[in-house]
Design an enzyme around this catalytic site. Sequence first.
Site, PDB file in Angstrom:
ATOM      1  CB  CYS A  95      -0.853   0.042   1.263  1.00  0.00           C
ATOM      2  SG  CYS A  95      -1.653  -1.518   1.628  1.00  0.00           S
ATOM      3  NE  ARG A 131       4.130   2.076  -1.447  1.00  0.00           N
ATOM      4  CZ  ARG A 131       5.255   1.409  -1.295  1.00  0.00           C
ATOM      5  NH1 ARG A 131       6.256   1.614  -2.114  1.00  0.00           N
ATOM      6  NH2 ARG A 131       5.388   0.538  -0.329  1.00  0.00           N
ATOM      7  CD1 TRP A 155      -2.688  -4.574  -5.027  1.00  0.00           C
ATOM      8  CD2 TRP A 155      -1.352  -5.709  -3.664  1.00  0.00           C
ATOM      9  NE1 TRP A 155      -2.362  -5.767  -5.633  1.00  0.00           N
ATOM     10  CE2 TRP A 155      -1.549  -6.477  -4.829  1.00  0.00           C
ATOM     11  CE3 TRP A 155      -0.538  -6.224  -2.656  1.00  0.00           C
ATOM     12  CZ2 TRP A 155      -0.975  -7.731  -5.013  1.00  0.00           C
ATOM     13  CZ3 TRP A 155       0.041  -7.464  -2.841  1.00  0.00           C
ATOM     14  CH2 TRP A 155      -0.175  -8.204  -4.005  1.00  0.00           C
ATOM     15  CG  ASN A 161       3.075  -0.604   2.916  1.00  0.00           C
ATOM     16  OD1 ASN A 161       2.581  -1.621   2.436  1.00  0.00           O
ATOM     17  ND2 ASN A 161       4.238  -0.132   2.533  1.00  0.00           N
ATOM     18  N   GLY A 162       1.802  -3.143   5.046  1.00  0.00           N
ATOM     19  CA  GLY A 162       2.529  -4.324   5.515  1.00  0.00           C
ATOM     20  C   GLY A 162       1.562  -5.380   6.007  1.00  0.00           C
ATOM     21  CD  GLU A 211      10.029  -7.954 -19.339  1.00  0.00           C
ATOM     22  OE1 GLU A 211       9.901  -8.852 -18.507  1.00  0.00           O
ATOM     23  OE2 GLU A 211       9.668  -6.776 -19.111  1.00  0.00           O
ATOM     24  CE  LYS A 270       6.346  -5.624 -18.788  1.00  0.00           C
ATOM     25  NZ  LYS A 270       7.557  -5.835 -18.084  1.00  0.00           N
ATOM     26  CD  GLU A 328       3.454  -6.644 -16.334  1.00  0.00           C
ATOM     27  OE1 GLU A 328       3.378  -6.638 -15.111  1.00  0.00           O
ATOM     28  OE2 GLU A 328       4.516  -6.439 -16.951  1.00  0.00           O
ATOM     29  CG  HIS A 343      10.993 -30.603 -27.171  1.00  0.00           C
ATOM     30  ND1 HIS A 343      11.367 -31.895 -27.485  1.00  0.00           N
ATOM     31  CD2 HIS A 343      12.025 -29.815 -27.528  1.00  0.00           C
ATOM     32  CE1 HIS A 343      12.600 -31.881 -27.989  1.00  0.00           C
ATOM     33  NE2 HIS A 343      13.014 -30.624 -28.032  1.00  0.00           N
ATOM     34  CE  LYS A 359       7.191   0.199 -11.168  1.00  0.00           C
ATOM     35  NZ  LYS A 359       7.400  -0.573 -12.407  1.00  0.00           N
TER      36      LYS A 359
HETATM   37  C1  F6R Z   1       6.517  -6.726 -14.490  1.00  0.00           C
HETATM   38  C2  F6R Z   1       6.755  -6.244 -13.159  1.00  0.00           C
HETATM   39  C3  F6R Z   1       7.000  -7.222 -12.055  1.00  0.00           C
HETATM   40  C4  F6R Z   1       8.283  -6.813 -11.310  1.00  0.00           C
HETATM   41  C5  F6R Z   1       8.496  -7.723 -10.088  1.00  0.00           C
HETATM   42  C6  F6R Z   1       9.798  -7.408  -9.378  1.00  0.00           C
HETATM   43  O1  F6R Z   1       6.351  -5.691 -15.386  1.00  0.00           O
HETATM   44  O2  F6R Z   1       6.796  -5.076 -12.945  1.00  0.00           O
HETATM   45  O3  F6R Z   1       7.098  -8.519 -12.542  1.00  0.00           O
HETATM   46  O4  F6R Z   1       9.350  -6.913 -12.196  1.00  0.00           O
HETATM   47  O5  F6R Z   1       7.437  -7.568  -9.199  1.00  0.00           O
HETATM   48  O6  F6R Z   1       9.830  -6.096  -8.942  1.00  0.00           O
HETATM   49  P1  F6R Z   1      11.162  -5.398  -8.518  1.00  0.00           P
HETATM   50  O7  F6R Z   1      12.038  -5.291  -9.711  1.00  0.00           O
HETATM   51  O8  F6R Z   1      10.745  -4.065  -7.999  1.00  0.00           O
HETATM   52  O9  F6R Z   1      11.799  -6.260  -7.461  1.00  0.00           O
END
Ligand code: F6R
Length: 615
Positions: A2, A27, A75, A101-102, A488, A492, A495, A511, A610
């Site tokens: 959060c 967040r 969140w 937050n936590g 990757e 993208k 998500e 396979h 995030k």
């Molecule tokens: C994908 C994304 C997540 C982060 C993951 C790790 O676009 O943003 O998969 O890469 O949660 O986050 P960090 O790099 O902040 O440890």
Amino acid sequence: MCGIVGYLGHREAYPILIKGLQRLEYRGYDSAGIAIYDGETIKMSKTKGKVSDLIDCVKEEIDTKGTLGIGHTRWATHGVPNKVNSHPHYSNSGNLVIIHNGIIENYETLKKELTKRGYAFHSDTDTEVLVNLIEDIQIKEKIKLGKAVQVALNQVVGAYAIAVFDKNKPNEIVVAKLGSPLAIGIGDDEFFIASDASPFIEYTKNAIYLEDEEMAIIRRGKKIRVRKISDDSLIDPYVQELQLNLEQIEKGGYEHFMLKEIYEQPSAILDTFRGRLLSDQAIIKMSGIEDNMKRFLNAPRIIVVACGTSWHAGLVSEYIFEDLARIPVEVEYASEFRYRNPVINENDVVIAISQSGETADTLAAIKLAKSKGAFVFGVCNVVGSSIAREADAGAYTHAGPEIGVASTKAFTTQITVLTLIALRLARAKGTISSSDFRRHLLELELIPEKVKTALTTDDIVKTIANVYKNSRNFLYLGRGYNFPVALEGALKLKEISYIHAEGYPAAEMKHGPIALIDEHMPVVVIATNKGHYDKVVSNIQEIKSREGKIIAVVTKGDTAVKELADYVIEVPETIESLTPLLTTIPLQLLSYHIAVMLNKNVDQPRNLAKAVTVE
Ligand code: F6R
């Protein structure tokens, strides 16, 4: 996870809190709330939904007068996202108000105790338990708020960044931190509280980042007092001067943060190697590596721990380290590593990669590795983040704030830092010739310009997005250095557009995944002229003969793939180890445009946050 904000000073708190919450929405954004205190009445408004929904609620529900306030964007972890579970939470008497937050892990036990003592709970949250625990201690022991918070936190197991105030103390907010970030901005006779510095950057450049197990008592017109939660000792806090500026955290004319951040990559990569890559002297200078060179050179292996996109950057680094520096590398999901009793030796070097520097699993993996004597090197973007502080040494990516939930510039700048490290170690070990080393440096210097060229594929990518936006599934294929790019690209798309996508090493297709291919399956293939080009062309032929739709990312001037593919996207030529920095660009754009065309919330996709500061 959060976002929390707070204000205590001489201005009206409400606009500061709301703007701050908007900046912290990355967040978490399933619910939001604020509480404002004018010295007589506490006014609280909260709602399920985003900060924009909160603004509507506030208009209908409360007057916003008051110079003390706290706010929260949530969140959900404990309890579904709804109004009741949103923060702030009152204590039973209505005197204490808290944001958190936590996670309080032992909240069930504490709740049972408090229930026996007559406390009632209205929400399903662990936070409401904490605020009542503080109140219970305050009443039982007849002590002030700060002391009660300290006693309560010593009974708590879990992670927290909290801000709490007491109706009887209109000039005081108490904050505390363990595991979740908490920054305090210090202005002229005013204080700002936030999960990161972005909510208060236009008001002050001076900030204290609380360390784990620290709490602070913030009083109007007084100096902040910081104490250790465990033993009450006073701490002289370090006041940092912030480097962040407002422009960096606003959209700058782009429709979404994600698009802005995609387009920032040329300058972000340049910032990453600025002052480190000195091609005229043919050297790489990184103090974190120089100071610990022996540890790196004596390491029998490197273990990379990370999550999500950062894990993909780690996979790219496996190819670079092994290829250039001949150091064995293992890349681990931090969430698996931390729980599977891994073999870690004292000489091992662990590289932890994290944009936010707050990912709970990565942090726990670091702590585990350190407890076994390994040397931990952090590659983080957020300066002063928990992982940056926990690591023995590290290198920042200097990508600037990444606000869009989908990581873009974090990925390419992480690869840039890891490439610099691999090259520096390769030079020190003598596994790369001086001419090859110089060639790599010169080529790396050209990458920002080449990324700019890769960004000019935007129009063709938009056309492709329009053609395939309604597909139910996508396959992404790549080999060697570009296998992690395929993963990757798929991540993208998943998500932000919610379309199912899978990344595979191109040769693995036969396979299993080849069974999925028919005329409805778009297959994105990375087929640059370096690496295993001929083999990838054969894979493309296999897709074509099964009527799959081929979208190929190729090197400029390619002819063979052009004849087979439905669409080709050209990126500039570079050396093989640097191709991920270019091939990933059109894949970011593809996911972006599809999500926009499907009307999805690009910067705040559903169910995501995030920084994942919980398990
Ligand atoms: C994908 C994304 C997540 C982060 C993951 C790790 O676009 O943003 O998969 O890469 O949660 O986050 P960090 O790099 O902040 O440890």
